[in-house]
Write a protein that holds these residues in place. Structure first.
Motif, PDB file in Angstrom:
ATOM      1  N   UNK A 145     -18.192 -12.638  -3.946  1.00 28.28           N
ATOM      2  CA  UNK A 145     -18.876 -12.502  -5.237  1.00 28.28           C
ATOM      3  C   UNK A 145     -19.034 -13.859  -5.917  1.00 28.28           C
ATOM      4  N   UNK A 146     -19.954 -13.940  -6.854  1.00 25.67           N
ATOM      5  CA  UNK A 146     -20.201 -15.199  -7.566  1.00 25.67           C
ATOM      6  C   UNK A 146     -20.176 -14.964  -9.074  1.00 25.67           C
ATOM      7  N   UNK A 147     -19.374 -15.755  -9.769  1.00 26.87           N
ATOM      8  CA  UNK A 147     -19.294 -15.720 -11.225  1.00 26.87           C
ATOM      9  C   UNK A 147     -20.153 -16.855 -11.783  1.00 26.87           C
ATOM     10  N   UNK A 148     -21.117 -16.508 -12.605  1.00 28.45           N
ATOM     11  CA  UNK A 148     -21.988 -17.505 -13.233  1.00 28.45           C
ATOM     12  C   UNK A 148     -21.445 -17.774 -14.631  1.00 28.45           C
ATOM     13  N   UNK A 216     -25.026  -9.044  -3.859  1.00 29.76           N
ATOM     14  CA  UNK A 216     -24.833  -7.783  -4.581  1.00 29.76           C
ATOM     15  C   UNK A 216     -23.656  -7.847  -5.555  1.00 29.76           C
ATOM     16  N   UNK A 217     -23.083  -9.045  -5.710  1.00 28.96           N
ATOM     17  CA  UNK A 217     -21.846  -9.171  -6.481  1.00 28.96           C
ATOM     18  C   UNK A 217     -21.901 -10.378  -7.425  1.00 28.96           C
ATOM     19  N   UNK A 218     -22.719 -10.292  -8.469  1.00 30.31           N
ATOM     20  CA  UNK A 218     -22.765 -11.337  -9.497  1.00 30.31           C
ATOM     21  C   UNK A 218     -22.088 -10.835 -10.768  1.00 30.31           C
ATOM     22  N   UNK A 219     -21.411 -11.749 -11.453  1.00 24.36           N
ATOM     23  CA  UNK A 219     -20.829 -11.455 -12.765  1.00 24.36           C
ATOM     24  C   UNK A 219     -21.128 -12.639 -13.678  1.00 24.36           C
ATOM     25  N   UNK A 220     -21.557 -12.365 -14.894  1.00 25.75           N
ATOM     26  CA  UNK A 220     -21.801 -13.419 -15.875  1.00 25.75           C
ATOM     27  C   UNK A 220     -20.567 -13.597 -16.746  1.00 25.75           C
ATOM     28  N   UNK A 221     -20.255 -14.844 -17.076  1.00 28.10           N
ATOM     29  CA  UNK A 221     -19.133 -15.150 -17.961  1.00 28.10           C
ATOM     30  C   UNK A 221     -19.578 -16.228 -18.938  1.00 28.10           C
ATOM     31  N   UNK A 222     -19.467 -15.950 -20.230  1.00 28.83           N
ATOM     32  CA  UNK A 222     -19.893 -16.925 -21.225  1.00 28.83           C
ATOM     33  C   UNK A 222     -18.873 -17.093 -22.321  1.00 28.83           C
ATOM     34  N   UNK A 223     -18.882 -18.286 -22.918  1.00 25.58           N
ATOM     35  CA  UNK A 223     -18.014 -18.576 -24.052  1.00 25.58           C
ATOM     36  C   UNK A 223     -18.856 -18.889 -25.282  1.00 25.58           C
ATOM     37  N   UNK A 224     -18.500 -18.286 -26.399  1.00 27.30           N
ATOM     38  CA  UNK A 224     -19.140 -18.588 -27.680  1.00 27.30           C
ATOM     39  C   UNK A 224     -20.653 -18.388 -27.593  1.00 27.30           C
ATOM     40  N   UNK A 244     -21.316  -7.076 -13.850  1.00 24.64           N
ATOM     41  CA  UNK A 244     -20.602  -7.053 -15.117  1.00 24.64           C
ATOM     42  C   UNK A 244     -20.759  -8.352 -15.873  1.00 24.64           C
ATOM     43  N   UNK A 245     -20.179  -8.384 -17.081  1.00 23.08           N
ATOM     44  CA  UNK A 245     -20.271  -9.566 -17.926  1.00 23.08           C
ATOM     45  C   UNK A 245     -18.960  -9.731 -18.690  1.00 23.08           C
ATOM     46  N   UNK A 246     -18.537 -10.993 -18.830  1.00 27.34           N
ATOM     47  CA  UNK A 246     -17.324 -11.347 -19.563  1.00 27.34           C
ATOM     48  C   UNK A 246     -17.728 -12.121 -20.806  1.00 27.34           C
ATOM     49  N   UNK A 247     -17.274 -11.664 -21.952  1.00 27.00           N
ATOM     50  CA  UNK A 247     -17.648 -12.220 -23.248  1.00 27.00           C
ATOM     51  C   UNK A 247     -16.425 -12.829 -23.917  1.00 27.00           C
ATOM     52  N   UNK A 248     -16.342 -14.178 -23.906  1.00 25.26           N
ATOM     53  CA  UNK A 248     -15.321 -14.884 -24.661  1.00 25.26           C
ATOM     54  C   UNK A 248     -15.877 -15.212 -26.042  1.00 25.26           C
ATOM     55  N   UNK A 249     -15.367 -14.519 -27.047  1.00 27.93           N
ATOM     56  CA  UNK A 249     -15.671 -14.776 -28.467  1.00 27.93           C
ATOM     57  C   UNK A 249     -17.143 -15.119 -28.731  1.00 27.93           C
ATOM     58  N   UNK A 250     -18.034 -14.225 -28.279  1.00 24.68           N
ATOM     59  CA  UNK A 250     -19.468 -14.463 -28.433  1.00 24.68           C
ATOM     60  C   UNK A 250     -20.078 -13.717 -29.608  1.00 24.68           C
ATOM     61  N   UNK A 251     -21.138 -14.255 -30.209  1.00 22.32           N
ATOM     62  CA  UNK A 251     -21.876 -13.541 -31.254  1.00 22.32           C
ATOM     63  C   UNK A 251     -22.773 -12.478 -30.636  1.00 22.32           C
ATOM     64  N   UNK A 252     -22.479 -11.213 -30.912  1.00 25.86           N
ATOM     65  CA  UNK A 252     -23.211 -10.105 -30.297  1.00 25.86           C
ATOM     66  C   UNK A 252     -24.259  -9.501 -31.217  1.00 25.86           C
TER      67      UNK A 252
END
Length: 372
Positions: A145-148, A216-224, A244-252
């Motif tokens: 898998x790859x985390x962007x 077939x295995x991407x995940x997004x990860x962002x900060x702020x 999936x997506x990982x949200x570190x303290x982001x404005x939603x």
């Protein structure tokens, strides 16, 4: 007397564990206070023990010093409370078995995180600019898998080399990591960064064999600000391989975010948003709606991990509360890790109390949404 004043100063600094920083430099200090607690506790303890050889103000200074030491160590204590429940809580939220990993290790608090070499790759060439990504190859064999990773910086600063230790850690755990650069404000405005994520996935798909990526295995990860970009991309691009997506303290919620101005001694939040979106909410309200990730949450949205500190002074935890509620209403698999002592950017120290818990949450989340 001088000793007492020094202890008093450290006591006031220790209160950053419980109260939000009043200005920019105190915010930076708060990151160190909460994620390197032993350093500050040791200094406070040293000042306290000198009271045994000082007569004047000995008792008052000693009592205040002991209280200060305890306050400095409080993030570790509170982190252990969270660690006792996080395994079961994440297993329940993600409908899976508990992880075998350790959420918090006392010994790791004294260690520094690794930062391995990476390969820089140009992933897109636009007419007026080219963009690169930093690629961390998985230590495991085969297609992985790859985390962007999308960096923070108020949509106008930062780069792909921001907080690289987590990238190294994930590569060691069997994930490829692509930390990207994207087009930034004020020259480029939304949705340019989301288009850059789309270009990233297109490049990685094209070169999947040489980069050993399971498309077939991407995940997004962002900060702020990067989390806003990652969330918006995750909920609007509908990439078939995105898991999936990982949200570190982001404005939603960009509409609500504009309505509540942040502390001007730390950041002019409205100016930052106007540069990124292209005007005030009163001039272009539709654009604020169009770049608010929670507006696009639906029953088909991807699983989401939210991580936010209660003492965040740049992005209010209210953004995460609103996103969490929207995910609940749509039945989306998700987990919200709340860190009561933490401020914005707490994860700069991967082995601090917040850094360890967030890293555990990220790895557990990735292990449950991918087929690694």
């Amino acid at each position: 007397m001088i000793r007492f004043y020094f202890i008093l100063a450290f006591f006031l600094i220790a209160l950053l564990n419980f109260f939000k920083a009043p200005s920019y430099h105190f915010w930076l200090l708060a990151i160190g206070v909460t994620e390197l607690p032993f350093i500050f506790a040791a200094i406070a303890a040293l000042l306290t023990v000198t009271g045994f050889w000082v007569n004047k103000y000995q008792l008052a200074g000693t009592i205040l010093g002991l209280v200060t030491v305890i306050i400095f160590l409080s993030p570790i204590i509170r982190a252990y409370w969270i660690a006792t429940d996080i395994k079961a809580d994440m297993a329940a939220a993600l409908s899976t078995k508990q992880s075998d990993d350790t959420p918090l290790s006392f010994s790791k608090l004294f260690k520094s995180a690794k930062n391995d070499p990476y390969k820089t790759i140009k992933y897109v060439q636009y007419q007026d600019t080219a963009l690169n990504l930093d690629y961390y190859q998985s230590k495991a064999s085969g297609k992985r898998p790859c985390v962007i990773v999308v960096h923070g910086g108020s949509w106008a600063g930062g780069d792909s080399k921001q907080l690289p230790e987590l990238n190294t850690y994930l590569a060691e755990r069997g994930y490829n990591v692509a930390a990207i650069n994207y087009r930034m404000a004020p020259k480029y405005q939304t949705p340019a960064p989301v288009e850059d994520i789309q270009a990233t996935i297109a490049y990685l798909n094209k070169h999947a064999d040489e980069l050993h990526i399971d498309t077939n295995e991407y995940v997004l990860l962002g900060r702020s600000a990067g989390a806003q970009i990652a969330l918006l991309a995750a909920y609007t691009l509908h990439e078939p391989g995105l898991k999936g997506v990982v949200d570190f303290y982001g404005p939603a919620d960009m509409v609500w975010g504009y309505s509540i101005r942040s502390n001007p001694l730390i950041m002019d939040s409205r100016k930052v948003m106007e540069d990124y979106i292209g005007g005030s909410y009163f001039k272009v309200p539709q654009k604020y709606v169009a770049c608010s990730p929670l507006e696009f949450v639906s029953s088909k949205s991807v699983p989401t991990l939210i991580i936010h500190g209660e003492n965040d002074v740049l992005v209010s935890r209210e953004h995460s509360r609103r996103l969490n509620l929207k995910l609940e209403q749509n039945g989306i698999k998700h987990y919200w890790l709340r860190l009561p002592w933490a401020t914005h950017g707490f994860d700069y120290n991967l082995n601090g109390p917040g850094g360890q818990l967030s890293t555990y949450a990220v790895v557990t989340f990735l292990n449950n949404i991918t087929q690694k």
